[in-house]
Design an enzyme around this catalytic site. Structure first.
Site, PDB file in Angstrom:
ATOM      1  N   ALA A  56       0.810  -1.214   0.000  1.00 12.24           N
ATOM      2  CA  ALA A  56       0.000   0.000   0.000  1.00 12.24           C
ATOM      3  C   ALA A  56       0.844   1.264   0.000  1.00 12.24           C
ATOM      4  CB  ALA A  56      -0.941   0.004   1.212  1.00 12.24           C
ATOM      5  N   LYS A 145       6.874   6.254  12.118  1.00 13.91           N
ATOM      6  CA  LYS A 145       5.960   7.394  12.131  1.00 13.91           C
ATOM      7  C   LYS A 145       5.206   7.401  10.801  1.00 13.91           C
ATOM      8  CE  LYS A 145       8.567  10.391  15.275  1.00 13.91           C
ATOM      9  NZ  LYS A 145       9.241  11.713  15.454  1.00 13.91           N
ATOM     10  N   GLU A 211      -1.325  -7.109  10.159  1.00  9.87           N
ATOM     11  CA  GLU A 211      -0.544  -7.410  11.354  1.00  9.87           C
ATOM     12  C   GLU A 211      -1.097  -6.688  12.596  1.00  9.87           C
ATOM     13  OE1 GLU A 211       3.628  -6.904  10.525  1.00  9.87           O
ATOM     14  OE2 GLU A 211       3.604  -8.395   8.915  1.00  9.87           O
ATOM     15  N   ARG A 259       5.432 -15.442  17.837  1.00  8.28           N
ATOM     16  CA  ARG A 259       6.693 -15.122  18.519  1.00  8.28           C
ATOM     17  C   ARG A 259       6.686 -15.802  19.877  1.00  8.28           C
ATOM     18  NH1 ARG A 259      10.091 -12.725  14.734  1.00  8.28           N
ATOM     19  NH2 ARG A 259       8.920 -11.200  13.515  1.00  8.28           N
ATOM     20  N   ARG A 290      17.681  -5.946   8.704  1.00  4.71           N
ATOM     21  CA  ARG A 290      18.694  -4.970   9.109  1.00  4.71           C
ATOM     22  C   ARG A 290      19.948  -5.612   9.682  1.00  4.71           C
ATOM     23  NH1 ARG A 290      13.934  -1.548  11.988  1.00  4.71           N
ATOM     24  NH2 ARG A 290      12.864  -0.946  10.073  1.00  4.71           N
ATOM     25  N   GLU A 330       1.252 -12.762   3.433  1.00  8.42           N
ATOM     26  CA  GLU A 330       2.373 -11.887   3.072  1.00  8.42           C
ATOM     27  C   GLU A 330       3.646 -12.582   3.516  1.00  8.42           C
ATOM     28  OE1 GLU A 330       2.300  -7.643   4.336  1.00  8.42           O
ATOM     29  OE2 GLU A 330       4.366  -8.009   4.991  1.00  8.42           O
ATOM     30  N   TYR A 335      12.146  -9.371   7.021  1.00  7.14           N
ATOM     31  CA  TYR A 335      11.208  -8.295   7.333  1.00  7.14           C
ATOM     32  C   TYR A 335      11.951  -6.966   7.466  1.00  7.14           C
ATOM     33  CZ  TYR A 335      12.495  -9.203  12.286  1.00  7.14           C
ATOM     34  OH  TYR A 335      13.162  -9.387  13.465  1.00  7.14           O
ATOM     35  N   TYR A 378      12.807  -6.547  -1.385  1.00  5.23           N
ATOM     36  CA  TYR A 378      12.406  -7.934  -1.661  1.00  5.23           C
ATOM     37  C   TYR A 378      11.456  -8.031  -2.855  1.00  5.23           C
ATOM     38  CZ  TYR A 378       9.199  -6.094   1.979  1.00  5.23           C
ATOM     39  OH  TYR A 378       8.382  -5.305   2.757  1.00  5.23           O
TER      40      TYR A 378
END
Length: 532
Positions: A56, A145, A211, A259, A290, A330, A335, A378
Site C-alpha cells: 500500500a 511514524k 498485522e 513469537r 537490518r 504476506e 522483514y 524484496y
C-alpha cells in the site's frame, strides 16, 4: 504404498563420460537416499498458490499508482497468472478513501488494457521520482511514524484495471485502525469504498487490517483477537448485504508469525471470527533485514524455521476451525523491507523456492510474495521495471509445477544432505502431458550433486531447467542476474519474455545439480498414477 529410492551423491564435477563419471562418484561418496511415491497425491494447493502483493506504500503518493499502467509491468505480471494480487501492508491501516470524481479512469472501454498505457516519458519520470519517494518511505519505516494517506477512485481504478488486464484476482486491504469510541471497527469509510466499487461492478475480495499484533506499536491502539473477530463478522455482514459482494472472498486476520510460541491473538480471532473468513492468513519472514547475513540465506536451520511456525499456526486453526484453509498472506525473506543486497539477489531464491516447496507440503494453500513492485528490497521487479532473479524463478514455477503435492522423503542421516532440498509435484498440465512429474531442487553447497534416477521413471526423458548466478561461486550469490541452462535471462524487449525452454535430456541420464543452484527437473514420461 510403495516408496521408490532416489539416490543423490555429492561429487566434484568433471567433464568425461557420463556413465563412467556417475560410477566414479558413487565410489567413496556418501549417498543421500530419498523415497518417492507416485501412486497418490499427498495434498492439493490452490492453482493460485504462488501469488503476489503490491504494498500500500505505492499509494502513499497516489501518482505512483500510475506505474501500474506500464505495459512492461503488465506483461511481466501476466506471466504469473493465475494468482491473487493482494493490495495491503502496514500503510493500509493509515489509508482513507476520499472520493474525487475528476480522477476517475474510464475503464469501461474495450481497449482499456491497451488504450490507457503509460506514455514512455511519464514512465521514465515516475521511475526517477520513485527513487526519492523510497527514501521518504524508508525514513517513516525506521522512525515508525506513519501519517494518514487519502486515496481516491484513481487508486481503486488502477488496481482493478491492472489485476484484470494481468489475469490476477484482486484482494483489497481495508483500514482496521478506524475505530469507534468503544474500540470497535468504524466501517463508514469502508462502506463508502464498497459503494463505489459496486457502482463500477468491480469483482474483488477483501481483507481488514495488517498485522494487528503491531497496532499498538505503530499507532498506539490495542485491539485484542476477540474484538478483531467481531470486526470481521461485521464486515462479512456488510458484504452479505451487497448483491455483488455477498459471495466475495474475505481473508484475515493477517497476523504476524508466532513469537515465542504465542498464538493468543489468532486464537481470540478464531473464537469470534473464524466463520467470517474464507481463509485464515498470517505473515512469515525468516530474518530481520537490518542485521541478517549471506550465511543466513544459505542456512538449512534458518529455512527449517518455516516448518516450526507453520505447524504452530496450522494446529491453532485446526483446533478452533477444522478444515479452514490457511494462507501465507504476506511473506518474503527478511522483514523490515528486506535485506539490501540480499533479498533482491540470486541467493534469495533459496528461501523462495524452499518456502514454496515446504509450504505446499506442510498444508498452506496460498503463498503471497511480498512484493511484486514497490517499496523495499524484496521485490520481484526492480525500480527500473526489470525482472530480478526471484521473478524468473516464480515464472518457471508457474509454468512447470502443478498443484498436486507428491511424497518424497530423505532417509539418509548424512548431515550434508541438509544442503540439498527437493520437493516433488505433478507437472503443470498446461505445459506437460498427464502423468509428468516436476522435481524442485536446490543445492545450498558449493559442491555439485548427482541425482541417480530410480528405475520407476528411468525410462522418461527429462526437461532440465537449471538456474545459476551469472557469476560463479560465492561471488555470484549477490548478483541481480540469473542464467537458465547457461543463458542469461532478460526480456527480449519491453513486450516479450524469453522462451524459458528446458534442456531435453535422454532417459536414464544421471542428473547434475551444480553447486549453489536451483533447478526444476520435469520427468516428461513418468506416467505417475497420481498425476493422470
Amino acid at each position: 504404498m510403495k516408496l521408490v529410492p532416489l539416490v543423490l551423491t555429492f561429487c566434484f564435477y568433471r567433464t568425461d563420460g557420463a556413465q563412467n563419471r556417475a560410477d566414479r562418484y558413487h565410489n567413496g561418496s556418501s549417498p543421500v537416499l530419498l523415497d518417492l511415491d507416485l501412486s497418490a497425491v499427498v495434498r492439493r494447493v490452490d492453482p493460485r498458490f504462488l501469488s503476489v502483493t503490491i504494498d500500500a506504500s505505492l499509494a502513499a503518493d497516489e501518482r505512483f499508482m500510475l506505474l501500474l499502467r506500464s505495459q512492461k509491468i503488465q506483461i511481466l505480471t501476466k506471466a504469473l497468472s493465475p494468482a491473487f494480487l493482494r493490495f495491503g501492508g502496514t500503510r493500509q491501516d493509515f489509508m482513507v478513501f476520499s472520493p474525487q470524481k475528476s480522477q476517475q479512469l474510464d475503464t469501461d472501454a474495450d481497449e482499456s488494457c491497451n488504450g490507457t498505457l503509460l506514455p514512455w516519458w511519464a514512465e521514465e519520470q515516475l521511475k526517477e521520482d520513485w527513487t526519492q519517494q523510497q527514501l521518504i518511505l524508508r525514513g517513516e519505516e525506521l522512525q515508525r511514524k506513519y501519517h494518514r494517506v487519502q486515496f481516491s477512485e484513481l487508486t481503486v481504478d488502477l488496481l482493478h484495471s491492472f489485476s484484470s488486464c494481468s489475469g490476477l484476482d484482486l484482494i483489497f486491504g481495508l483500514n482496521a485502525l478506524l475505530r469507534t469510541a468503544d474500540n470497535s471497527w468504524n466501517s463508514s469509510n469502508a462502506r463508502s469504498l464498497l459503494k463505489y466499487c459496486e457502482s463500477r461492478q468491480y469483482r474483488m475480495s477483501w481483507e481488514l487490517g495488517n498485522e494487528p499484533n503491531s497496532f499498538e506499536k505503530k499507532a498506539g491502539i490495542r485491539v485484542d483477537g476477540y474484538q478483531l473477530g467481531r470486526d470481521f463478522t461485521h464486515l462479512r455482514k456488510i458484504l452479505s448485504e451487497s448483491k455483488l459482494y455477498r459471495e466475495a472472498g474475505l481473508y484475515g486476520p493477517d497476523v504476524g508469525q508466532p513469537r515465542d510460541h504465542r498464538t493468543d491473538l489468532l486464537e481470540g480471532f478464531l473464537q469470534s471470527g473464524a466463520e467470517a473468513v474464507d481463509a485464515c492468513t498470517w505473515h512469515h519472514y525468516y530474518v530481520n533485514g537490518r542485521d541478517t547475513s549471506l550465511e543466513d540465506f544459505l542456512d538449512p536451520e534458518v529455512l527449517d524455521t518455516l516448518a516450526l511456525k507453520t505447524n504452530e499456526v496450522l494446529e491453532t486453526v485446526k483446533q478452533a476451525s477444522p478444515g479452514k484453509s490457511v494462507w501465507l498472506g504476506e511473506t518474503s525473506s527478511a522483514y523490515g523491507g528486506g535485506a539490501l543486497g540480499l533479498s533482491d539477489t540470486f541467493v534469495a531464491g533459496f528461501m523462495w523456492i524452499d518456502k514454496l516447496g515446504l509450504g505446499a507440503r506442510l498444508g498452506l494453500d496460498v503463498v503471497m510474495r511480498q512484493v511484486l513492485v514497490g517499496f523495499g528490497s524484496y521485490h520481484l521487479i526492480d525500480k527500473d521495471l526489470n525482472p530480478l532473479p526471484d521473478y524468473w524463478l516464480s515464472v518457471l514455477y508457474k509454468r512447470l509445477v502443478g498443484p498436486e503435492v507428491l511424497k518424497i522423503q530423505v532417509t539418509s542421516n548424512f548431515g550434508r544432505s541438509k544442503r540439498v532440498r527437493l520437493y516433488l509435484h505433478c507437472a503443470n498440465k498446461n505445459s506437460y502431458r498427464s502423468g509428468a512429474v516436476a522435481l524442485m531442487s536446490m543445492n545450498l553447497s558449493k559442491k555439485p550433486v548427482w541425482i541417480s534416477v530410480p528405475a520407476l521413471i528411468s525410462s522418461s526423458t527429462v526437461d532440465a531447467f537449471v538456474l545459476q548466478s551469472d557469476r560463479q561461486g560465492e561471488e555470484g550469490l549477490d548478483s541481480r542476474s540469473v542464467k537458465l541452462n547457461g543463458e542469461l535471462l532478460k526480456m527480449v524487449d519491453d513486450k516479450t519474455l524469453p522462451s524459458l525452454s528446458g534442456e531435453r535430456q535422454p532417459p536414464a541420464q544421471h542428473l547434475q545439480l551444480p553447486g549453489y543452484s536451483l533447478a526444476f527437473f520435469v520427468f516428461v514420461d513418468a506416467k505417475a498414477p497420481a498425476c493422470r
